[in-house]
Design a protein around this motif. Structure first.
Motif, PDB file in Angstrom:
ATOM      1  N   SER A 173      41.483 -35.178  29.359  1.00 33.91           N
ATOM      2  CA  SER A 173      42.524 -36.101  29.809  1.00 33.91           C
ATOM      3  C   SER A 173      42.851 -37.129  28.742  1.00 33.91           C
ATOM      4  O   SER A 173      44.007 -37.534  28.577  1.00 33.91           O
ATOM      5  CB  SER A 173      42.065 -36.808  31.089  1.00 33.91           C
ATOM      6  OG  SER A 173      43.047 -37.699  31.549  1.00 33.91           O
ATOM      7  N   SER A 174      41.839 -37.527  27.956  1.00 28.33           N
ATOM      8  CA  SER A 174      42.047 -38.570  26.950  1.00 28.33           C
ATOM      9  C   SER A 174      42.911 -38.108  25.786  1.00 28.33           C
ATOM     10  O   SER A 174      43.471 -38.916  25.051  1.00 28.33           O
ATOM     11  CB  SER A 174      40.695 -39.060  26.422  1.00 28.33           C
ATOM     12  OG  SER A 174      40.061 -38.061  25.622  1.00 28.33           O
ATOM     13  N   ILE A 175      43.018 -36.777  25.595  1.00 33.71           N
ATOM     14  CA  ILE A 175      43.806 -36.268  24.471  1.00 33.71           C
ATOM     15  C   ILE A 175      45.020 -35.462  24.923  1.00 33.71           C
ATOM     16  O   ILE A 175      45.753 -34.916  24.101  1.00 33.71           O
ATOM     17  CB  ILE A 175      42.945 -35.388  23.531  1.00 33.71           C
ATOM     18  CG1 ILE A 175      42.408 -34.167  24.286  1.00 33.71           C
ATOM     19  CG2 ILE A 175      41.807 -36.201  22.923  1.00 33.71           C
ATOM     20  CD1 ILE A 175      41.701 -33.158  23.391  1.00 33.71           C
ATOM     21  N   LYS A 176      45.259 -35.401  26.237  1.00 32.67           N
ATOM     22  CA  LYS A 176      46.302 -34.509  26.740  1.00 32.67           C
ATOM     23  C   LYS A 176      47.711 -34.975  26.366  1.00 32.67           C
ATOM     24  O   LYS A 176      48.640 -34.171  26.311  1.00 32.67           O
ATOM     25  CB  LYS A 176      46.203 -34.357  28.252  1.00 32.67           C
ATOM     26  CG  LYS A 176      46.563 -35.617  29.037  1.00 32.67           C
ATOM     27  CD  LYS A 176      46.522 -35.363  30.535  1.00 32.67           C
ATOM     28  CE  LYS A 176      46.924 -36.606  31.319  1.00 32.67           C
ATOM     29  NZ  LYS A 176      46.941 -36.376  32.769  1.00 32.67           N
ATOM     30  N   ASP A 177      47.899 -36.266  26.122  1.00 35.58           N
ATOM     31  CA  ASP A 177      49.245 -36.778  25.866  1.00 35.58           C
ATOM     32  C   ASP A 177      49.743 -36.447  24.469  1.00 35.58           C
ATOM     33  O   ASP A 177      50.941 -36.539  24.203  1.00 35.58           O
ATOM     34  CB  ASP A 177      49.279 -38.301  26.081  1.00 35.58           C
ATOM     35  CG  ASP A 177      49.048 -38.668  27.535  1.00 35.58           C
ATOM     36  OD1 ASP A 177      49.399 -37.843  28.395  1.00 35.58           O
ATOM     37  OD2 ASP A 177      48.515 -39.753  27.791  1.00 35.58           O
ATOM     38  N   CYS A 178      48.835 -36.118  23.587  1.00 27.59           N
ATOM     39  CA  CYS A 178      49.256 -35.749  22.224  1.00 27.59           C
ATOM     40  C   CYS A 178      49.385 -34.241  22.153  1.00 27.59           C
ATOM     41  O   CYS A 178      48.389 -33.530  22.285  1.00 27.59           O
ATOM     42  CB  CYS A 178      48.246 -36.250  21.190  1.00 27.59           C
ATOM     43  SG  CYS A 178      48.708 -35.820  19.507  1.00 27.59           S
ATOM     44  N   ARG A 179      50.581 -33.736  21.949  1.00 31.48           N
ATOM     45  CA  ARG A 179      50.798 -32.295  21.969  1.00 31.48           C
ATOM     46  C   ARG A 179      50.915 -31.699  20.580  1.00 31.48           C
ATOM     47  O   ARG A 179      51.542 -30.670  20.378  1.00 31.48           O
ATOM     48  CB  ARG A 179      52.043 -31.950  22.790  1.00 31.48           C
ATOM     49  CG  ARG A 179      52.021 -32.497  24.200  1.00 31.48           C
ATOM     50  CD  ARG A 179      50.717 -32.204  24.929  1.00 31.48           C
ATOM     51  NE  ARG A 179      50.539 -30.777  25.178  1.00 31.48           N
ATOM     52  CZ  ARG A 179      49.390 -30.227  25.492  1.00 31.48           C
ATOM     53  NH1 ARG A 179      48.302 -30.967  25.542  1.00 31.48           N
ATOM     54  NH2 ARG A 179      49.312 -28.940  25.714  1.00 31.48           N
ATOM     55  N   SER A 180      50.308 -32.348  19.601  1.00 30.23           N
ATOM     56  CA  SER A 180      50.293 -31.765  18.258  1.00 30.23           C
ATOM     57  C   SER A 180      49.234 -30.677  18.156  1.00 30.23           C
ATOM     58  O   SER A 180      49.160 -29.978  17.163  1.00 30.23           O
ATOM     59  CB  SER A 180      50.031 -32.850  17.206  1.00 30.23           C
ATOM     60  OG  SER A 180      48.780 -33.461  17.429  1.00 30.23           O
ATOM     61  N   TRP A 181      48.388 -30.561  19.154  1.00 28.04           N
ATOM     62  CA  TRP A 181      47.408 -29.490  19.196  1.00 28.04           C
ATOM     63  C   TRP A 181      47.493 -28.770  20.538  1.00 28.04           C
ATOM     64  O   TRP A 181      48.079 -29.260  21.486  1.00 28.04           O
ATOM     65  CB  TRP A 181      45.989 -30.021  18.965  1.00 28.04           C
ATOM     66  CG  TRP A 181      45.594 -31.152  19.872  1.00 28.04           C
ATOM     67  CD1 TRP A 181      45.252 -31.095  21.189  1.00 28.04           C
ATOM     68  CD2 TRP A 181      45.536 -32.519  19.516  1.00 28.04           C
ATOM     69  NE1 TRP A 181      44.974 -32.324  21.680  1.00 28.04           N
ATOM     70  CE2 TRP A 181      45.130 -33.237  20.672  1.00 28.04           C
ATOM     71  CE3 TRP A 181      45.753 -33.234  18.343  1.00 28.04           C
ATOM     72  CZ2 TRP A 181      44.962 -34.616  20.687  1.00 28.04           C
ATOM     73  CZ3 TRP A 181      45.587 -34.602  18.344  1.00 28.04           C
ATOM     74  CH2 TRP A 181      45.198 -35.279  19.502  1.00 28.04           C
ATOM     75  N   LYS A 182      46.905 -27.598  20.599  1.00 31.09           N
ATOM     76  CA  LYS A 182      46.904 -26.777  21.805  1.00 31.09           C
ATOM     77  C   LYS A 182      45.517 -26.790  22.437  1.00 31.09           C
ATOM     78  O   LYS A 182      44.506 -26.858  21.740  1.00 31.09           O
ATOM     79  CB  LYS A 182      47.313 -25.341  21.483  1.00 31.09           C
ATOM     80  CG  LYS A 182      48.667 -25.212  20.787  1.00 31.09           C
ATOM     81  CD  LYS A 182      49.805 -25.627  21.696  1.00 31.09           C
ATOM     82  CE  LYS A 182      51.153 -25.389  21.011  1.00 31.09           C
ATOM     83  NZ  LYS A 182      52.296 -25.783  21.881  1.00 31.09           N
ATOM     84  N   ILE A 183      45.484 -26.716  23.751  1.00 31.52           N
ATOM     85  CA  ILE A 183      44.228 -26.692  24.482  1.00 31.52           C
ATOM     86  C   ILE A 183      44.054 -25.326  25.149  1.00 31.52           C
ATOM     87  O   ILE A 183      44.937 -24.862  25.872  1.00 31.52           O
ATOM     88  CB  ILE A 183      44.174 -27.795  25.550  1.00 31.52           C
ATOM     89  CG1 ILE A 183      44.237 -29.178  24.893  1.00 31.52           C
ATOM     90  CG2 ILE A 183      42.899 -27.668  26.398  1.00 31.52           C
ATOM     91  CD1 ILE A 183      44.299 -30.320  25.894  1.00 31.52           C
TER      92      ILE A 183
END
Length: 391
Positions: free
Chosen positions: A106-116
């Motif tokens: 959740s802490s990194i979900k707002d940055c979409r420069s990477w894929k999860i």
């Protein structure tokens, strides 16, 4: 490829290093990908680090979270963000769905420069199967413990539903280890959409290039934790039937766990003379080389790596049909045997029949060795490469 254009992959995992299948798969993939990518592993807790970390390629960067507990930690959030930034991460692979660290995603979900990418390594139906099996052991008159177990089961279902819906919502791809697990994930996660699902099985994690059928002995093999989920209590009852009729075969048990006392009691109670307790072994290759039949009595599994590993050494599995991934691993009657879960009498009869028919057994051993190649590292890596291209 210039380093600035090199793909950078980060594994986020609850425990690394460790003796489990998830940790072994992570090591194998990391060691393969680091040949052409930047690879990092970030772990919340560790197990036997000095012994196991040496198996990881030194070019793979290993990070330990500053806080190793279950509660949300701002320290861990800041730590993860710094790794993602400093390593120029393109892809985050979350190797779990049960450990409560979704807050990190959740802490990194707002940055979409990477894929999860989420990889679910267990069976979504596991809690239900475990609950039903446990309730059978509670007397009908024991209303208190029946209600208590039902309450815990409902709470677990609610937590898993929330976790899966959250992870599915923020991930770019949701990897299941077998096709039959997708419908389970949708059912227990209340997920209507299926566009993010991908199917990639686990690779065989040990070198089986020297596998040969010439070393086979009259041995049945169990490898795993000694607990009720792995069905070791069921196996002991089954083997008591087998040993009463077959006198020249041995059951080799490799593993340890909370039910070791029960296993020893069963050996004494049934007066079993052909059971070898080997305890925990970091390397089980030598047991695969000599065993002829692999016994699995699990209540449920996700994608048990021990099955394709055993087959890769020509060890024929006989398994309770208790998990969806089994259909992706073996062909009933060809390279293994499925038994109705949890029919112990049928299991013992099938095992005795297999032991008693040497021609059939050798044919199935050859097929197991041949069919296991679909789980070779190169085959699985091709599927991952295709997934990466389509992100």
């Amino acid at each position: 490829m210039p380093e600035e254009n090199m793909r950078s992959i980060l594994f986020l995992i609850s425990r690394y290093p460790g003796y489990g299948g998830i940790e072994r798969v992570t090591t194998l993939l990391a060691n393969q990908w680091v040949k052409k990518c930047k690879v990092s592993i970030c772990s919340i807790i560790q197990q036997a680090e000095d012994e196991l970390i040496v198996k990881l390629n030194s070019d793979v960067k290993f990070y330990k979270m500053p806080y190793g507990g279950l509660k949300e930690s701002q320290e861990n959030i800041d730590f993860l963000k710094s790794i993602v930034t400093n390593e120029n991460v393109d892809i985050v692979i979350y190797q779990d769905s049960y450990y409560p660290c979704q807050y990190l995603l959740s802490s990194i979900k707002d940055c979409r420069s990477w894929k999860i990418i989420e990889v679910e390594h267990n069976s979504p139906s596991g809690f239900e199967i475990q609950y039903k099996e446990y309730v059978k052991s509670i007397p009908c008159w024991d209303i208190y413990h029946r209600f208590k177990s039902w309450f815990y089961y409902q709470k677990s279902l609610s937590n898993e539903k929330r976790n899966r819906k959250f992870i599915y919502g923020i991930c770019d791809k949701y990897v299941m280890l077998a096709e039959g697990l997708i419908s389970q994930c949708q059912k227990y996660g209340h997920i209507d959409d299926n566009s993010k699902f991908e199917i990639i099985g686990n690779p065989i994690s040990m070198d089986n290039s020297s596998a040969t059928l010439s070393l086979k002995k009259k041995e049945c093999l169990f490898v795993g934790r000694l607990d009720s989920m792995k069905g070791i209590d069921k196996l002991m009852r089954i083997w008591a039937i087998v040993e009463s009729r077959i006198k020249d075969w041995t059951l080799v048990i490799v593993g340890d766990g909370i039910m070791m006392p029960e296993v020893k009691n069963a050996i004494a109670h049934y007066r079993l003379e052909h059971v070898c307790l080997e305890g925990f072994q970091a390397d089980v290759k030598r047991y695969y080389q000599t065993a002829s039949i692999f016994c699995m009595c699990s209540i449920y599994e996700g994608f048990p790596m021990v099955l394709p590993e055993a087959m890769g050494f020509g060890v024929v599995p006989i398994v309770f049909n208790s998990f969806a991934a089994l259909d992706d691993i073996l062909v009933d009657g060809e390279d293994g045997v499925k038994v109705t879960a949890f029919d112990e009498e049928a299991y013992s009869e099938n095992l005795i029949a297999m032991i008693s028919d040497d021609v059939r057994l050798k044919m199935m051993q050859s097929k197991a060795l041949e069919n296991s190649r679909k789980f070779c590292v190169s085959s699985i890596l091709e599927k991952w490469d295709e997934l990466f291209k389509n992100l």
